[in-house]
Design a protein around this motif. Structure first.
Motif, short mmCIF file in Angstrom:
data_model
loop_
_atom_site.label_atom_id
_atom_site.label_comp_id
_atom_site.label_asym_id
_atom_site.label_seq_id
_atom_site.Cartn_x
_atom_site.Cartn_y
_atom_site.Cartn_z
N LEU A 1 -5.54 -22.89 -53.15
CA LEU A 1 -6.58 -21.89 -53.38
C LEU A 1 -7.16 -22.00 -54.80
O LEU A 1 -8.37 -21.83 -55.00
CB LEU A 1 -6.03 -20.49 -53.14
CG LEU A 1 -5.60 -20.19 -51.70
CD1 LEU A 1 -5.00 -18.80 -51.59
CD2 LEU A 1 -6.78 -20.33 -50.73
N TRP B 1 -9.68 -24.72 -54.83
CA TRP B 1 -10.96 -24.27 -54.28
C TRP B 1 -11.75 -23.50 -55.33
O TRP B 1 -12.97 -23.65 -55.44
CB TRP B 1 -10.74 -23.42 -53.03
CG TRP B 1 -10.59 -24.23 -51.78
CD1 TRP B 1 -9.46 -24.45 -51.06
CD2 TRP B 1 -11.62 -24.97 -51.13
NE1 TRP B 1 -9.72 -25.28 -50.00
CE2 TRP B 1 -11.04 -25.61 -50.01
CE3 TRP B 1 -12.98 -25.16 -51.37
CZ2 TRP B 1 -11.78 -26.42 -49.14
CZ3 TRP B 1 -13.72 -25.96 -50.51
CH2 TRP B 1 -13.12 -26.57 -49.41
N ALA C 1 -3.47 -21.02 -45.53
CA ALA C 1 -4.26 -20.94 -46.76
C ALA C 1 -5.35 -22.01 -46.80
O ALA C 1 -5.50 -22.75 -47.76
CB ALA C 1 -3.35 -21.05 -47.99
N GLU D 1 -9.18 -17.50 -49.27
CA GLU D 1 -8.71 -16.56 -50.29
C GLU D 1 -9.22 -15.16 -50.01
O GLU D 1 -8.50 -14.17 -50.21
CB GLU D 1 -9.16 -17.03 -51.67
CG GLU D 1 -8.61 -16.15 -52.79
CD GLU D 1 -8.82 -16.75 -54.17
OE1 GLU D 1 -8.39 -16.10 -55.15
OE2 GLU D 1 -9.39 -17.85 -54.27
#
Length: 228
Positions: A60, A63, A112, A82
């Motif tokens: 995450l 990202w 995730a 997220e």
């Protein structure tokens, strides 16, 4: 057989080196086991509580770094995975939408990973991940009314020949291609960065395919790895 072949603009690889995704294409059959979605969501909640994916936080964060590279603040507009996880951690669960959407949201939470689901029958041409020039159309709603909200120049977008289908990579889907359980042609894209092991990406796609197969026996499902 339904064929969908998404393409990735080489410029996207400069923003997120090592980006890879799995494309899942579904010729739908009647939904006879909708409870599959609720079961998948319960497994997802348990996985979040257990924190078993040791790489999830790094994925995450990666990202977030990718979003910053094309001028987006991830604190305000995080990647879709997220955003879902934040809602789960705040509210304890997600509201039910419909079996298909709930299923792919469950996969997103458990692994995730951003997962998009689209009604491919509404597409004009093939999906492509590219960089916006700012002139593209993006259909959405504002104050309950249909509206056009063009992307910013330089923004990473999914689009087809008609316009933007998802803004800010995987942040917000458009209305035109929105998926629900009544769609006959479904296209899913599971998007990962190198911080997510390839075996986990494959497992996420396998779980989505297995869930769809149980939910709608007789559906024709294919998948393929897509890389820049």
């Amino acid at each position: 057989m339904l064929s969908v072949h998404p393409s990735i603009d080489p410029r996207v690889a400069e923003i997120a080196p090592g980006f890879r995704a799995i494309s899942v294409v579904v010729e739908a059959a009647p939904i006879v086991n909708p409870d599959v979605a609720a079961q998948a969501m319960e497994r997802a909640y348990q996985a979040v509580e257990a924190g078993t994916a040791t790489w999830a936080e790094a994925h995450l964060a990666a990202w977030g770094d990718a979003f910053r590279k094309f001028g987006v603040k991830p604190q305000r507009t995080p990647c879709s995975a997220e955003a879902l996880l934040k809602r789960v951690k705040k509210d304890g669960k997600l509201p039910t939408i419909d079996p298909v959407v709930d299923l792919y949201n469950a996969i997103s939470i458990q692994y995730a990973i951003p997962v998009g689901g689209e009604n491919f029958a509404a597409y004009v041409g093939m999906p492509r991940l590219t960089i916006a020039d700012g002139s593209e159309e993006f259909d959405t709603f504002k104050s309950g009314e249909p509206a056009n909200e063009p992307p910013d120049a330089g923004e990473v977008i999914w689009r087809d020949d008609r316009g933007v289908t998802c803004r800010r990579w995987n942040w917000r889907q458009g209305v035109r291609t929105r998926l629900d359980a009544h769609a006959k042609q479904m296209w899913f894209i599971l998007e990962s960065l190198p911080e997510m092991p390839i075996v986990s990406l494959t497992a996420a796609a396998d779980d989505l395919v297995a869930g769809l197969s149980l939910m709608m026996p007789g559906a024709v499902i294919t998948s393929e790895l897509v890389e820049a």
